[in-house]
Design a protein around this motif. Structure first.
Motif, PDB file in Angstrom:
ATOM      1  N   GLU A  75       0.837  -1.207   0.000  1.00 55.19           N
ATOM      2  CA  GLU A  75       0.000   0.000   0.000  1.00 55.19           C
ATOM      3  C   GLU A  75       0.871   1.257   0.000  1.00 55.19           C
ATOM      4  OE1 GLU A  75      -3.433   2.130  -0.432  1.00 55.19           O
ATOM      5  OE2 GLU A  75      -3.097  -0.018  -0.664  1.00 55.19           O
ATOM      6  N   ILE A  76       1.975   1.241   0.734  1.00 51.28           N
ATOM      7  CA  ILE A  76       2.911   2.373   0.696  1.00 51.28           C
ATOM      8  C   ILE A  76       3.412   2.549  -0.736  1.00 51.28           C
ATOM      9  CG2 ILE A  76       5.211   3.156   1.416  1.00 51.28           C
ATOM     10  CD1 ILE A  76       4.528   1.894   4.201  1.00 51.28           C
ATOM     11  N   GLY A  77       3.775   1.443  -1.380  1.00 48.65           N
ATOM     12  CA  GLY A  77       4.201   1.510  -2.776  1.00 48.65           C
ATOM     13  C   GLY A  77       3.125   2.112  -3.667  1.00 48.65           C
ATOM     14  N   SER A  88       1.089  -2.990  -9.124  1.00 46.82           N
ATOM     15  CA  SER A  88       0.132  -3.694  -9.990  1.00 46.82           C
ATOM     16  C   SER A  88       0.826  -4.785 -10.803  1.00 46.82           C
ATOM     17  CB  SER A  88      -0.547  -2.704 -10.938  1.00 46.82           C
ATOM     18  OG  SER A  88      -1.344  -1.807 -10.212  1.00 46.82           O
ATOM     19  N   ALA A  89       2.001  -4.491 -11.322  1.00 43.53           N
ATOM     20  CA  ALA A  89       2.753  -5.481 -12.099  1.00 43.53           C
ATOM     21  C   ALA A  89       3.160  -6.657 -11.198  1.00 43.53           C
ATOM     22  CB  ALA A  89       3.988  -4.838 -12.722  1.00 43.53           C
ATOM     23  N   TYR A  90       3.613  -6.356  -9.997  1.00 45.98           N
ATOM     24  CA  TYR A  90       4.004  -7.385  -9.027  1.00 45.98           C
ATOM     25  C   TYR A  90       2.813  -8.285  -8.712  1.00 45.98           C
ATOM     26  CZ  TYR A  90       4.495  -8.903  -4.121  1.00 45.98           C
ATOM     27  OH  TYR A  90       4.481  -9.613  -2.951  1.00 45.98           O
ATOM     28  N   LYS A  97       2.494 -12.560  -5.211  1.00 43.10           N
ATOM     29  CA  LYS A  97       1.936 -12.090  -3.938  1.00 43.10           C
ATOM     30  C   LYS A  97       2.195 -13.126  -2.849  1.00 43.10           C
ATOM     31  CE  LYS A  97      -0.719  -9.870  -0.975  1.00 43.10           C
ATOM     32  NZ  LYS A  97       0.029  -9.172   0.053  1.00 43.10           N
ATOM     33  N   TRP A  98       1.927 -14.381  -3.156  1.00 39.91           N
ATOM     34  CA  TRP A  98       2.168 -15.447  -2.193  1.00 39.91           C
ATOM     35  C   TRP A  98       3.647 -15.488  -1.797  1.00 39.91           C
ATOM     36  CZ3 TRP A  98       5.267 -19.736  -1.967  1.00 39.91           C
ATOM     37  CH2 TRP A  98       5.006 -20.631  -0.927  1.00 39.91           C
ATOM     38  N   MET A  99       4.528 -15.426  -2.799  1.00 40.56           N
ATOM     39  CA  MET A  99       5.966 -15.466  -2.530  1.00 40.56           C
ATOM     40  C   MET A  99       6.400 -14.225  -1.748  1.00 40.56           C
ATOM     41  SD  MET A  99       9.234 -15.843  -5.095  1.00 40.56           S
ATOM     42  CE  MET A  99       8.482 -17.225  -5.913  1.00 40.56           C
TER      43      MET A  99
END
Length: 138
Positions: A75-77, A88-90, A97-99
């Protein structure tokens, strides 16, 4: 809109990341409180047990809106200029996200042994309720 970042003021990695964020933001969007300031954390309904789960981000205008751990970092990002593109790309990459959550947990749980512990708690130049530390000095 302002956000409160609750961080570990004794963790070398955490403090370095807070200092980077302070330099990027200059207290415009974020202010900071260390996890070691237990009395101040009570004002936000945050307990030491909450802090064990990682950094916390609180929306100052709607304190019930909170993010913790890797969600707070994301969220900071999102809130940083152009940061939402990277977040968004991540999130769009399958399994990232899991990793990312697992990596965050490992870093959180091993931060002192991997990055060291400060001999004194870092106090942000932009503490909660102030535009700069100099604004709050009596």
């Amino acid at each position: 809109m302002r956000y409160h970042v609750i961080y570990d003021g004794n963790c070398n990695l955490c403090v370095t990341l807070v200092q980077v964020l302070e330099n990027l933001d200059k207290g415009q969007l974020f202010d900071y409180i260390s996890m070691q300031e237990e009395q101040a954390l009570k004002n936000f309904g945050v307990t030491p047990q909450d802090c064990e789960m990682g950094m916390i981000l609180i929306d100052a205008a709607s304190p019930e809106r909170r993010w913790q751990g890797s969600d707070a970092a994301e969220e900071i990002g999102n809130l940083l200029p152009a940061g939402n593109v990277f977040v968004s790309a991540y999130r769009a990459l399958p399994g990232m996200k899991w990793m990312g959550d697992r990596v965050y947990e490992q870093v959180r749980d091993n931060r002192y042994s991997w990055f060291g512990k400060r001999s004194s708690t870092y106090k942000s130049a932009y503490p909660v309720g102030c535009n700069a530390a100099s604004d709050c000095q009596s």
